[in-house]
Design a protein around this motif. Sequence first.
Motif, PDB file in Angstrom:
ATOM      1  N   CYS A   6      33.991  41.853  36.304  1.00 42.96           N
ATOM      2  CA  CYS A   6      34.381  40.660  37.046  1.00 42.96           C
ATOM      3  C   CYS A   6      33.403  40.503  38.214  1.00 42.96           C
ATOM      4  N   CYS A   9      35.775  41.370  41.646  1.00 43.55           N
ATOM      5  CA  CYS A   9      36.403  42.684  41.922  1.00 43.55           C
ATOM      6  C   CYS A   9      35.813  43.815  41.087  1.00 43.55           C
ATOM      7  N   CYS A  20      39.632  36.905  35.328  1.00 48.50           N
ATOM      8  CA  CYS A  20      39.926  38.319  35.573  1.00 48.50           C
ATOM      9  C   CYS A  20      41.439  38.517  35.647  1.00 48.50           C
ATOM     10  N   CYS A  23      42.107  39.985  39.600  1.00 47.25           N
ATOM     11  CA  CYS A  23      41.986  39.156  40.811  1.00 47.25           C
ATOM     12  C   CYS A  23      42.034  37.653  40.524  1.00 47.25           C
TER      13      CYS A  23
END
Length: 344
Positions: A6, A9, A20, A23
């Motif tokens: 991602c 994150c 994601c 997050c």
Amino acid sequence: MRRFQCPKCENEVHFDNRQCVVCTTQFGYLPSADKMLALSGGNDETYPCENRNVIGCNWLCEGVTNLNQCLSCRHTTKLPDLSVSENLRQFTLLERAKRQLFYSIMKFRLPLYRSTESAEGYLHFELLGDEIDSEGEIERVMTGHKQGRITINIAEADDATREKIRKAHGEPYRTLIGHFRHEIAHFYWDKLVAGKQSIDEFRAIFGDERADYSDALKVYYKKSAPHGWSKSFVSAYATAHPWEDFAETWAHYFHMISGLETAYAYGISPQPVKDSAPYMVLISDPFDVIDLRILVDHWVTLTVAMNEMNRSIGNFDYYPFVLSDSIFRKLKFVHDLIGAHTKN
Ligand SMILES: [Zn+2]
Ligand SMILES: [Zn+2]
Ligand SMILES: [Zn+2]
């Protein structure tokens, strides 16, 4: 396939993901950079493919162009009627496999021969369903290749249909990505082998492709593959005609390289059972390896382990093939052909 993270994150995400799970950041894959970028990343250089919300395409477009579709989507020139929900589902699955195909094409640095003037001669795809004509007759769409145009019958994306054909033809690897890999082989044969220096070597290894093609297919569908075919061919269908042998070998080569790339990404390196045998070092970039023997040795060791993994949970073998010397020669022809056009 390699691994992705991602962009926000760094959690692991996968090739087809758009968001994601940790997050909730929305992202997309930029083929030229081979990475995932956040959609609201503050850059105006990239923007999502217009098929993102239609079929879940997670690829990004880039640059100041009037192209609204990503590299993969814009090579589809005809699509089925998407107001039919089943068509939309099948189209979605086919495009997903096609993005995987384009990923490999990019990694091999194979030319696409794109021209802005006409579709003729460059790689493009028609993903179509059978239709009923005005007389009530079914017009069947045949999967195949002609001068760059690859037609795929979207019914192949239906698991039950594909499974029926797969069993009837004894094809362990009848998959959507397998179809795409097979069909582009015919296109690259036209571009890289036909009328080129390599044609003599091709004929020495695969046989003479001037043998009547439609007769050969008729014979194959009537009599099936000759006994003992697996010693020299990667599939039963490969025995039908030298062109089909080449296409099946080409697809098999793509499967192998893709599998090796995944093994490297996850650090999967089974070691020989004998202590005295050489230690297997993972291949970091199988797309760039010059010596096919190294690739095949790794692949064989890996697939033995993968077969055992599958058997341990009662599944079919991951890789039900034996790579004989004769198949190795065919793979080497494909390997050298791609290498000659891309590794310099
Ligand atoms: Zn995240
Ligand atoms: Zn797209
Ligand atoms: Zn074919």
